[in-house]
Each structure stands twice: as structure tokens, then as C-alpha cells.
Design an enzyme around this catalytic site. Structure first.
Site, PDB file in Angstrom:
ATOM      1  CE  LYS A  41      -5.996  -4.617  -8.130  1.00  0.00           C
ATOM      2  NZ  LYS A  41      -6.673  -3.577  -6.801  1.00  0.00           N
ATOM      3  CG  ASP A  68      -6.070  -5.815  -4.250  1.00  0.00           C
ATOM      4  OD1 ASP A  68      -5.831  -6.013  -2.746  1.00  0.00           O
ATOM      5  OD2 ASP A  68      -6.036  -4.798  -4.856  1.00  0.00           O
ATOM      6  CE  LYS A  70      -6.521  -3.321  -1.373  1.00  0.00           C
ATOM      7  NZ  LYS A  70      -6.931  -3.016  -2.640  1.00  0.00           N
ATOM      8  CG  PHE A  71     -10.230 -11.647   2.149  1.00  0.00           C
ATOM      9  CD1 PHE A  71     -11.727 -11.455   1.889  1.00  0.00           C
ATOM     10  CD2 PHE A  71      -9.156 -12.873   1.752  1.00  0.00           C
ATOM     11  CE1 PHE A  71     -12.030 -12.103   0.606  1.00  0.00           C
ATOM     12  CE2 PHE A  71      -9.856 -13.751   0.555  1.00  0.00           C
ATOM     13  CZ  PHE A  71     -10.940 -13.216   0.352  1.00  0.00           C
ATOM     14  CG  HIS A  72      -9.420  -6.247   7.949  1.00  0.00           C
ATOM     15  ND1 HIS A  72      -9.731  -4.386   8.037  1.00  0.00           N
ATOM     16  CD2 HIS A  72      -9.211  -6.407   9.554  1.00  0.00           C
ATOM     17  CE1 HIS A  72      -9.544  -3.895   9.838  1.00  0.00           C
ATOM     18  NE2 HIS A  72      -8.914  -5.655  10.175  1.00  0.00           N
ATOM     19  CG  ASP A  73     -14.970 -10.529   8.866  1.00  0.00           C
ATOM     20  OD1 ASP A  73     -15.741 -10.402  10.074  1.00  0.00           O
ATOM     21  OD2 ASP A  73     -16.208 -10.084   8.555  1.00  0.00           O
ATOM     22  CG  ASN A  76     -15.741 -18.547  11.613  1.00  0.00           C
ATOM     23  OD1 ASN A  76     -15.263 -20.547  11.562  1.00  0.00           O
ATOM     24  ND2 ASN A  76     -17.084 -19.274  10.990  1.00  0.00           N
ATOM     25  CB  THR A 132       0.325   2.807  -1.351  1.00  0.00           C
ATOM     26  OG1 THR A 132      -1.422   2.604  -1.878  1.00  0.00           O
ATOM     27  CG2 THR A 132       0.768   1.849  -0.967  1.00  0.00           C
ATOM     28  NE  ARG A 224      -6.090   5.470 -10.320  1.00  0.00           N
ATOM     29  CZ  ARG A 224      -5.461   6.107  -9.013  1.00  0.00           C
ATOM     30  NH1 ARG A 224      -6.706   6.524  -8.957  1.00  0.00           N
ATOM     31  NH2 ARG A 224      -5.350   5.639  -7.868  1.00  0.00           N
TER      32      ARG A 224
HETATM   33  O1  LIG Z   1      -1.980   0.085  -0.588  1.00  0.00           O
HETATM   34  C1  LIG Z   1      -2.468  -0.323  -1.276  1.00  0.00           C
HETATM   35  C2  LIG Z   1      -3.337  -1.972  -1.750  1.00  0.00           C
HETATM   36  C3  LIG Z   1      -3.566  -2.157  -3.472  1.00  0.00           C
HETATM   37  N1  LIG Z   1      -4.439  -1.144  -4.431  1.00  0.00           N
HETATM   38  C4  LIG Z   1      -4.154  -1.146  -5.322  1.00  0.00           C
HETATM   39  O2  LIG Z   1      -3.356  -1.087  -6.438  1.00  0.00           O
HETATM   40  C5  LIG Z   1      -4.138  -0.540  -7.176  1.00  0.00           C
HETATM   41  C6  LIG Z   1      -3.519   0.940  -8.018  1.00  0.00           C
HETATM   42  O3  LIG Z   1      -3.989   1.305  -8.824  1.00  0.00           O
HETATM   43  P1  LIG Z   1      -3.453   2.394 -10.132  1.00  0.00           P
HETATM   44  O4  LIG Z   1      -4.228   3.300 -10.247  1.00  0.00           O
HETATM   45  O5  LIG Z   1      -2.301   2.264 -10.531  1.00  0.00           O
HETATM   46  O6  LIG Z   1      -3.159   3.330  -8.234  1.00  0.00           O
HETATM   47  C7  LIG Z   1      -5.343  -0.523  -7.961  1.00  0.00           C
HETATM   48  O7  LIG Z   1      -5.952  -1.556  -7.613  1.00  0.00           O
HETATM   49  C8  LIG Z   1      -5.553  -0.340  -5.656  1.00  0.00           C
HETATM   50  O8  LIG Z   1      -6.640  -0.719  -5.141  1.00  0.00           O
HETATM   51  C9  LIG Z   1      -3.249  -0.172  -4.017  1.00  0.00           C
HETATM   52  O9  LIG Z   1      -2.887   1.092  -4.580  1.00  0.00           O
HETATM   53  N2  LIG Z   1      -2.568   0.492  -2.358  1.00  0.00           N
END
Ligand SMILES: O=c1ccn([C@@H]2O[C@H](COP(=O)(O)O)[C@@H](O)[C@H]2O)c(=O)[nH]1
Length: 247
Positions: A41, A68, A70-73, A76, A132, A224
Site C-alpha cells: 500500500k 490509498d 482517500k480522495f474526498h472532494d 469534478n 477504522t 505496524r
Molecule cells: O479506515 C482506514 C483506512 C485506511 N487505513 C490505513 O491502513 C493502514 C493501517 O496501518 P496499521 O499500522 O496497521 O494501523 C494505514 O496505512 C492507514 O492509513 C486505516 O488504518 N483505516
């Protein structure tokens, strides 16, 4: 061109590891230390710090890529960003479902346009339902959302499906209900995954890797618990062993 097919067989190939580091050099160290990881990622930190070159490097190593950002706009602007992302030949791209139906629909069309111009597979667009790191209390009291958290996540998933997206980013805790409602083909990409032997950190809606797959996750994003360990390869191998797939 249609979206690139994603692996479905091996659980190990369905673990996505984030390159959450600020330099290409540090990313290369992780790539070298984790040769068995096939799906990586690239998120905000590395992309904003270093640009798109890392995507070329990952493709040269035949890795799958989850972009990743995460576009939010507005529609257009989302379409413009997705048209550009569609040209990279990556596998997954994230948007926020809360950008709304028009923006999501415009994004899908634009990503396919970008891919067609570049002559590559279109990415699967997946929508973040609810980060999350957000728990039920924050959803209710800070974000003022009156729905119960699982119902809110499901509504965002339904919006993404109706708008033509390939799936969602969701907590593994919501994966089963989303699969049951949106169908098995609708991707559930799940961060917030924590082996029993690691800290939750800022994640608020977690399950272990085995529980997450059992709950219906299509892919796990585990950062992590692998990358921050003194021996990332041993941590990845331990997770694979706990899934009973070997490393
Ligand atoms: O809702 C979300 C969306 C994206 N993430 C991404 O996943 C990884 C999780 O990394 P950990 O180190 O396992 O916590 C991180 O790159 C976030 O940007 C998310 O955690 N939750």
C-alpha cells in the site's frame, strides 16, 4: 480496459502491507526485508513526500499496488484525480464514500478513461465507509451521525455499490454484514487488523487476522504489527503461521 483481476486463492497474497514511511530509501528497506509480501500500500505519507516514482519501483518488482490517497472532494475534482490515478496501472484506489453519489460515479468513469488513455488495466475503486480509527462514541458525539455505527458503515457500502465501485474499506467487524448485503464479489478491504500480540494504537475497531478473514474480509491491511517490529519478516511469518498458510 476493465479492472485488473485480483488474487483470490492464497491468504498470504491477501495481506497488504503499507509503506507508511517518508522516504523511498526507507520504503526500499521494507521491500528488501519483506520479499514474501506481494501486495503493498502506498498512502498519503509516502506519496506526498516522494511522488509517484515509488509506483514504478513497485511495478518493476511485480508487486500489486494499493494507492490509498482517500480522495474526498467535489465531483469534478474527484474525477480529475481518479483520471490521473487510472493512468498509474495500480490495483486499488481509495475514495471516501461521503464524497457522495455524483462524485463516486464520476470517479469510476474517469478512472476507466485514464486507464484507457494509458493502455493499462483500470484500478478497482474502493470507498472508505468509516475510518477504522473512529468508534461509536466519536461517530455519535463528534461527527453527529445519528445511525448506529454498523448501520452507517453498511449504508456507505450500499452507496458505493450503487455508484459502481468495486468495494469498500471497512473494519473487519463490519465485513460480514457488508458481504451478506452487497455480495461476495464486492471487495471488503480491512485495515484495523491486530494480532493478539500487538498494540491497537490508534485503531478502534479491530479483529485478529484470522478473525478478520473468518468475518469475510477480502484483503487485510496490516502495517505496524509487521513494519514496526524489530524483525518485520518474522512478524509477517508469524501472522501467516497463525493463519495456517505458512510464510
Ligand atoms: O479506515 C482506514 C483506512 C485506511 N487505513 C490505513 O491502513 C493502514 C493501517 O496501518 P496499521 O499500522 O496497521 O494501523 C494505514 O496505512 C492507514 O492509513 C486505516 O488504518 N483505516
Amino acid at each position: 480496459m476493465s479492472a485488473v483481476p485480483l488474487p483470490s486463492s492464497s491468504l498470504k497474497e491477501r495481506i497488504i502491507v503499507p509503506l507508511d514511511v517518508p522516504t523511498v530509501e526507507e520504503a526500499i528497506v521494507l521491500l528488501d526485508r519483506l520479499p514474501d509480501v506481494t501486495f503493498w500500500k502506498v498512502g498519503l505519507e509516502l506519496f506526498v513526500s516522494t511522488g509517484a516514482g515509488i509506483l514504478t519501483l513497485l511495478k518493476q518488482q511485480d508487486k500489486r499496488i494499493f494507492l490509498d490517497l482517500k480522495f474526498h472532494d467535489i465531483p469534478n475534482t474527484m474525477a480529475g484525480a481518479c483520471r490521473a490515478a487510472g493512468r498509474y496501472g495500480v490495483d486499488l484506489v481509495t475514495l471516501h464514500a461521503t464524497a457522495g453519489r455524483d462524485a463516486l460515479m464520476a470517479s469510476v468513469e474517469a478512472a476507466h478513461q485514464g486507464a484507457a488513455v494509458a493502455g493499462c488495466h483500470a484500478p478497482h475503486l474502493i470507498a472508505v465507509t468509516l475510518l477504522t480509527s473512529i468508534d461509536a462514541r466519536t461517530l455519535a458525539f463528534d461527527l453527529k451521525v445519528p445511525l448506529e455505527l454498523p448501520d452507517y458503515a453498511l449504508q456507505m457500502a450500499l452507496l458505493a455499490k450503487e455508484s459502481g465501485l468495486s468495494g469498500v474499506v471497512c473494519s473487519p467487524k463490519e465485513a460480514q454484514e457488508i458481504r451478506d448485503t452487497c455480495g461476495a464479489d464486492f471487495l471488503r478491504v480491512c485495515p484495523g487488523v491486530r494480532p493478539a500480540w500487538t498494540q491497537a494504537g490508534d485503531q478502534r475497531r479491530s479483529l485478529t487476522p484470522a478473525a478478520a478473514f473468518q468475518a469475510g474480509a477480502s484483503f487485510l491491511v496490516i502495517g505496524r504489527p509487521i513494519t514496526a517490529q524489530p524483525d518485520p519478516a518474522a512478524a509477517f511469518a508469524r501472522i501467516c503461521d497463525e493463519l495456517d498458510v505458512g510464510s
